[in-house]
Design a protein around this motif. Structure first.
Motif, PDB file in Angstrom:
ATOM      1  N   PHE A 164      45.134  25.152  -9.126  1.00 48.42           N
ATOM      2  CA  PHE A 164      44.542  25.409  -7.824  1.00 48.42           C
ATOM      3  C   PHE A 164      44.863  26.841  -7.424  1.00 48.42           C
ATOM      4  N   ILE A 165      43.865  27.573  -6.938  1.00 42.65           N
ATOM      5  CA  ILE A 165      44.040  28.966  -6.542  1.00 42.65           C
ATOM      6  C   ILE A 165      44.135  29.042  -5.020  1.00 42.65           C
ATOM      7  N   ASN A 166      45.251  29.574  -4.543  1.00 43.92           N
ATOM      8  CA  ASN A 166      45.427  29.760  -3.109  1.00 43.92           C
ATOM      9  C   ASN A 166      44.641  30.981  -2.661  1.00 43.92           C
ATOM     10  N   LEU A 167      43.769  30.780  -1.687  1.00 41.98           N
ATOM     11  CA  LEU A 167      42.900  31.854  -1.217  1.00 41.98           C
ATOM     12  C   LEU A 167      43.279  32.238   0.209  1.00 41.98           C
ATOM     13  N   PRO A 168      43.376  33.540   0.483  1.00 37.27           N
ATOM     14  CA  PRO A 168      43.752  34.001   1.827  1.00 37.27           C
ATOM     15  C   PRO A 168      42.516  34.300   2.662  1.00 37.27           C
ATOM     16  N   VAL A 169      42.738  34.770   3.870  1.00 40.70           N
ATOM     17  CA  VAL A 169      41.671  35.377   4.654  1.00 40.70           C
ATOM     18  C   VAL A 169      41.605  36.844   4.218  1.00 40.70           C
ATOM     19  N   PRO A 170      40.463  37.330   3.739  1.00 40.10           N
ATOM     20  CA  PRO A 170      40.392  38.735   3.304  1.00 40.10           C
ATOM     21  C   PRO A 170      40.724  39.681   4.456  1.00 40.10           C
ATOM     22  N   THR A 171      41.346  40.816   4.116  1.00 43.83           N
ATOM     23  CA  THR A 171      41.615  41.840   5.122  1.00 43.83           C
ATOM     24  C   THR A 171      40.662  43.011   4.901  1.00 43.83           C
ATOM     25  N   VAL A 172      40.172  43.584   5.994  1.00 47.15           N
ATOM     26  CA  VAL A 172      39.168  44.648   5.938  1.00 47.15           C
ATOM     27  C   VAL A 172      39.673  45.851   6.720  1.00 47.15           C
ATOM     28  N   ILE A 295      38.512  46.192   1.135  1.00 50.34           N
ATOM     29  CA  ILE A 295      38.619  44.751   1.374  1.00 50.34           C
ATOM     30  C   ILE A 295      39.649  44.210   0.393  1.00 50.34           C
ATOM     31  N   GLU A 296      40.752  43.682   0.919  1.00 48.18           N
ATOM     32  CA  GLU A 296      41.822  43.178   0.059  1.00 48.18           C
ATOM     33  C   GLU A 296      41.811  41.661   0.027  1.00 48.18           C
ATOM     34  N   ILE A 297      41.918  41.111  -1.179  1.00 45.83           N
ATOM     35  CA  ILE A 297      41.980  39.663  -1.378  1.00 45.83           C
ATOM     36  C   ILE A 297      43.172  39.381  -2.286  1.00 45.83           C
ATOM     37  N   GLY A 298      44.118  38.613  -1.807  1.00 46.42           N
ATOM     38  CA  GLY A 298      45.297  38.286  -2.599  1.00 46.42           C
ATOM     39  C   GLY A 298      45.204  36.875  -3.152  1.00 46.42           C
ATOM     40  N   TYR A 299      45.109  36.757  -4.455  1.00 46.03           N
ATOM     41  CA  TYR A 299      45.029  35.451  -5.115  1.00 46.03           C
ATOM     42  C   TYR A 299      46.419  35.044  -5.603  1.00 46.03           C
TER      43      TYR A 299
END
Length: 334
Positions: A164-172, A295-299
């Motif tokens: 399972f991949i934990n997904l965040p709220v993207p930051t902009v 746009i940062e997305i941390g997986y």
């Protein structure tokens, strides 16, 4: 008249869903920006039907569903999410959600679902809004489009790694090159990293997908991929880094393409850094990044130490074309 609540941290997502609902539905809409607000709506009797996002600040969709279940609240929950991993869908069903719709939702699909559950009859009334929703900002629009693209990449990663991949709220953020390190809030600045870059362009929009790995987790990453290689451990780990970066970038770009109706042409992935500190990486390549939309997305992976960051970087000259595509997206969802 049914009371319904649209619970999503994105103004764009709330507006898209509102526009997708049948105009002749005998219902009144309330809004919530996170799970905590959504739960208050349910307790107040303002959410006989709750449209619920999963990835939200304060209280996410999973926590909201668990609270509804624990308190035995009377509420018909339809999850509307960009996180389309099989495990995400299984989890929400176990927590009592009655249906799952992936973002962006289609009006015809939504109407059919409401009919199937006996929630909607044609020409039964007029859809009303009990509260005025927040004005839509450019930042919010960027964030929601990235959220859907992030979900596509998360789904593919989940299938490849069987985790399972934990997904965040993207930051902009719109930032200068010297401020890029501030965008990478999830990365330990003391650790060394590896970074892979892939450029892309289409319909006047160009950008770069930058995937950054914490080096301490790369051995675990290689093990999860199950590579049986005759190469040296260092070469095998490099192969794992390049392959994973390609999976993330390609799936995320595909998610952007589907929403914006643009065919992006990607360049060959390039290894920008190996065993480098994040500050060294950014200073060494600062000239390639002008003032950018970042746009940062941390997986991160469940039951694992593996995590990685995706930065989608758009130069300022690409923003007018990107804004035109986003405006068309909003108009087409009306």
């Amino acid at each position: 008249m049914l009371t319904i609540t649209i619970c999503d941290d994105s103004t764009m997502a709330r507006k898209q869903l509102q526009r997708s609902l049948p105009a002749d539905w005998d219902a009144i809409i309330h809004y919530a920006e996170d799970g905590e607000q959504g739960l208050k709506r349910v307790r107040a009797g303002q959410a006989e039907v709750l449209f619920l996002d999963l990835n939200m600040p304060v209280m996410d969709g999973y926590q909201t569903l668990a609270a509804i279940q624990q308190e035995q609240l009377d509420c018909f929950v339809i999850v509307v999410s960009g996180d389309i991993q099989p495990q995400a869908q299984q989890r929400v069903q176990q927590l009592g959600a009655m249906a799952f719709i992936k973002k962006p939702m289609a009006a015809a699909e939504l109407r059919q679902l409401l009919r199937r559950f006996g929630l909607y009859q044609a020409a039964a009334g007029q859809l009303q809004s009990a509260t005025e929703d927040t004005a839509l900002s450019a930042r919010d629009t960027y964030q929601e489009v990235a959220n859907v693209a992030m979900g596509r990449a998360g789904d593919l990663l989940a299938r490849v790694f069987k985790r399972f991949i934990n997904l965040p709220v993207p930051t902009v953020n719109i930032i200068a090159p010297s401020e890029l390190h501030m965008a990478l809030t999830a990365i330990d600045t003391r650790a060394t990293v590896s970074a892979v870059s892939q450029g892309f362009a289409g319909s006047g929009v160009n950008g770069e997908a930058l995937v950054i790995f914490n080096d301490t987790a790369i051995a675990d990453l290689t093990e999860l991929l199950g590579y049986q290689s005759t190469l040296s451990p260092a070469q095998t780990q490099l192969e794992a880094v390049m392959d994973t970066a390609s999976i993330i970038s390609s799936a995320c770009l595909q998610g952007l393409s589907e929403q914006l109706h643009v065919q992006f042409s990607p360049s060959q992935p390039v290894l920008l850094a190996r065993d480098s500190h994040i500050s060294d990486l950014l200073s060494r390549h600062q000239e390639r990044w002008q003032r950018v939309l970042a746009i940062e997305i941390g997986y991160s992976m469940a039951d694992s130490q593996v995590s990685f960051d995706l930065l989608l970087l758009f130069p300022q000259v690409a923003l007018p074309a990107l804004d035109r595509l986003l405006t068309h997206l909003l108009e087409s969802s009306s």
